[in-house]
Design an enzyme around this catalytic site. Sequence first.
Site, PDB file in Angstrom:
ATOM      1  N   CYS A 266      43.423  41.192  46.392  1.00 20.51           N
ATOM      2  CA  CYS A 266      42.820  40.144  46.927  1.00 20.51           C
ATOM      3  C   CYS A 266      42.385  39.454  45.772  1.00 20.51           C
ATOM      4  O   CYS A 266      41.099  39.076  45.585  1.00 20.51           O
ATOM      5  CB  CYS A 266      41.594  40.653  47.635  1.00 20.51           C
ATOM      6  SG  CYS A 266      41.990  42.207  49.008  1.00 20.51           S
ATOM      7  N   ALA A 267      43.337  38.820  45.027  1.00 19.70           N
ATOM      8  CA  ALA A 267      43.206  38.386  43.804  1.00 19.70           C
ATOM      9  C   ALA A 267      42.439  36.716  43.790  1.00 19.70           C
ATOM     10  O   ALA A 267      41.816  36.594  42.871  1.00 19.70           O
ATOM     11  CB  ALA A 267      44.238  38.155  43.039  1.00 19.70           C
ATOM     12  N   ALA A 268      43.002  36.008  44.633  1.00 17.11           N
ATOM     13  CA  ALA A 268      42.442  34.696  44.727  1.00 17.11           C
ATOM     14  C   ALA A 268      40.973  34.866  44.972  1.00 17.11           C
ATOM     15  O   ALA A 268      40.251  35.554  45.591  1.00 17.11           O
ATOM     16  CB  ALA A 268      42.988  33.766  45.896  1.00 17.11           C
ATOM     17  N   PRO A 269      40.406  33.554  44.112  1.00 15.80           N
ATOM     18  CA  PRO A 269      40.878  32.532  43.578  1.00 15.80           C
ATOM     19  C   PRO A 269      41.111  32.701  42.150  1.00 15.80           C
ATOM     20  O   PRO A 269      41.862  31.665  41.335  1.00 15.80           O
ATOM     21  CB  PRO A 269      39.835  31.341  43.574  1.00 15.80           C
ATOM     22  CG  PRO A 269      38.469  32.180  43.540  1.00 15.80           C
ATOM     23  CD  PRO A 269      38.674  33.550  44.251  1.00 15.80           C
ATOM     24  N   GLY A 270      41.066  33.887  41.599  1.00 18.81           N
ATOM     25  CA  GLY A 270      41.686  34.169  40.200  1.00 18.81           C
ATOM     26  C   GLY A 270      41.174  34.327  38.838  1.00 18.81           C
ATOM     27  O   GLY A 270      41.326  34.495  37.906  1.00 18.81           O
ATOM     28  N   GLY A 271      39.586  34.314  39.069  1.00 18.90           N
ATOM     29  CA  GLY A 271      39.027  34.426  37.813  1.00 18.90           C
ATOM     30  C   GLY A 271      39.046  35.763  37.272  1.00 18.90           C
ATOM     31  O   GLY A 271      39.175  36.021  35.895  1.00 18.90           O
ATOM     32  N   LYS A 272      39.192  36.731  37.950  1.00 22.42           N
ATOM     33  CA  LYS A 272      39.377  38.190  37.445  1.00 22.42           C
ATOM     34  C   LYS A 272      40.674  38.441  37.246  1.00 22.42           C
ATOM     35  O   LYS A 272      41.075  38.924  36.053  1.00 22.42           O
ATOM     36  CB  LYS A 272      38.761  39.209  38.529  1.00 22.42           C
ATOM     37  CG  LYS A 272      37.546  39.358  38.865  1.00 22.42           C
ATOM     38  CD  LYS A 272      37.171  40.324  39.992  1.00 22.42           C
ATOM     39  CE  LYS A 272      35.715  39.993  40.646  1.00 22.42           C
ATOM     40  NZ  LYS A 272      35.134  38.684  40.879  1.00 22.42           N
ATOM     41  N   ASP A 333      38.804  43.650  44.837  1.00 17.77           N
ATOM     42  CA  ASP A 333      37.770  42.882  45.066  1.00 17.77           C
ATOM     43  C   ASP A 333      37.879  42.324  46.441  1.00 17.77           C
ATOM     44  O   ASP A 333      38.454  41.372  46.879  1.00 17.77           O
ATOM     45  CB  ASP A 333      37.721  41.362  44.270  1.00 17.77           C
ATOM     46  CG  ASP A 333      36.431  40.557  44.473  1.00 17.77           C
ATOM     47  OD1 ASP A 333      35.689  41.080  45.237  1.00 17.77           O
ATOM     48  OD2 ASP A 333      36.359  39.595  43.729  1.00 17.77           O
ATOM     49  N   CYS A 386      31.094  40.977  46.445  1.00 21.20           N
ATOM     50  CA  CYS A 386      30.028  40.134  46.470  1.00 21.20           C
ATOM     51  C   CYS A 386      28.997  40.132  47.473  1.00 21.20           C
ATOM     52  O   CYS A 386      28.600  39.000  48.098  1.00 21.20           O
ATOM     53  CB  CYS A 386      30.661  38.732  46.005  1.00 21.20           C
ATOM     54  SG  CYS A 386      31.600  37.985  47.211  1.00 21.20           S
TER      55      CYS A 386
END
Length: 458
Positions: A266-272, A333, A386
Site C-alpha cells: 500500500c505504498a502510494a504516495p511513496g514517502g516511505k 501502511d 495514520c
Amino acid sequence: MTDQEHKAGAQSDAQPQKAENVPGLPARRLAATLIDEVLKARLALDETYERLAPSFGLDAADAALARAIAITAFRRLGTIQHAINARLERGSPRNSGPFEPILVAAAAQILFLDVPDHAAVDLAIRHLHEDARSSRYVSLGNALLRRLARERDAILGEALDPFLDTPEWLGESWIARYGAETAAAIAVTHRDEPPLDISVKDDVEGWAERLGGLLLPTGSIRLRERESITGLPGFDKGAWWVQDAAAALPVRLLAPKPGERIADLCAAPGGKTAQIAASGAHVTAVDRSGPRLRRLKANLERLGLAAEIVTQDAVAWQEKGGDALSFDAVLLDAPCSATGTIRRHPDVAWTKTPEDRDKLVALQARLLESAGRLVRPGGRLVYCTCSLEPEEGEQQVATFLSENPGFARAAVTSDEIGGLTEAIDDQGDLRTLPHQLRGETPRLSGYAGFYASRLVRL
C-alpha cells in the site's frame, strides 16, 4: 433570525443573475461547490478539488483561495454551523439550493480568514443570486452574514467546547481510548494549521540550515515559513520530499539496511518508499492504484531513487507469488480511516463514519496476514496506520499476534525516535498524537496521529 427576518429572506434583492467578471466570485463558487460536494458524497477534499477545479478556470491565486476557504470551513465546521444555526430561529430554509454551502464558505472567511467582511458578504450575496432556489433567500443570507461579522468576537469567545469542531462519534472514541484530557487536547490541536515537514536523503543538518528549518529530534526538518515547495532550494535536485514527521517514523522502526530486500505494501504516495530506497535497500512498492503509483514513480525519478513498482492488490500479489516472495522486511501502511491526519485533512472528520472504520478493519486484517507471509524467518514486519482509532491499530496487532505465534513484538526504544518517550505506549508500540511534539508556535507544533508496531518472525 426572527420570523420577520425569515419572511424578508424570501424576497430577492435586485441583483444580476450572473456576474462572471466580478473579481473573487469564481473562487467563492468553487469553494462552496467543494464544501457541498464533499459533505454530500463523503469524498476526500483533495480528490474533489482535483476533479472540479479545472472546470472553473481559475488562476493559481484564486484556486489557492478557494481551497483555503474549503479547508478552513471543514477545520471549523462545528463552530460555523453552531453560529449559523443559533441565528436562524427556524433553521435553514428548505429547497434553498446552494444556500447552506454558500453561507458556510462566507462564514469561514468572516470568522477565520483574513478577508474583508464586506467582500465576503458581497460575493456571497452575488453567489446566492445565481441560483433561483437560493436567490429567494438573499435578504436572509445578507442579514445573517452581517450579524456574524458584527458578533465575530463573541462567537469565537463562546467556542469553548474543545469538541465543538469534532463529530460526536470521534470525540467519544478518543475519550474512551485516551481519556477526556488527552482527547480534548487532540481536538483542540486539530483547529490549528498543520506544520510542513520534509525528509531528506542525506546531510539533514545542512539542509535544515539552507532551508531555515527546524531540525526535529526525529530527524525530519520542519519548515518555518509557508512557501511554494517547488521553488525551495533542493527540490529540483531531488534532495528532499514532503513527509509529515510522524509518517517518517515507521521506516525508522523498520531500519532498512543496504542490500536488503524490502516490500512496501500500500505504498502510494511513496514517502516511505523513498525512505527505504534512500537507505540502499532494494524496495518493491506495491499498490493497487495506478494513478497513485504514477505519482510515486514521478517522485522517485525527481529524487533519483529506484524501486520495483507493482500495480496490484497486495493480498492478491502475495497469494499469486506464494513462497517465492520472501523479504528481509515488510512495511504495511494499511488503508485506514485516516483520523490521525485530520489536522492536515479536516474533511476526514466529516466524511468518515464508524461503519467506514469497521469495513477497513476487516481489510487491514487480511492485509496484515498477507504481509506476515512475505516475511522470511528472522525478518521484520512493521504495521502502521495514520489512524487514532484503536480498532485499526492496537487491537489489530493484538489479534494478529494471538493468531500468529510465529511472530513476536520488538518494542520501540526512545533513541530510535529522537527520545520521544511519550510516543511509546505500554506495549512498546509507537503511538504519536497530534498535540505532542510542542514547538515555538502552534503551527510549528505537533504531528500526525500514527500507530506503528514492529514484529519479528521467529
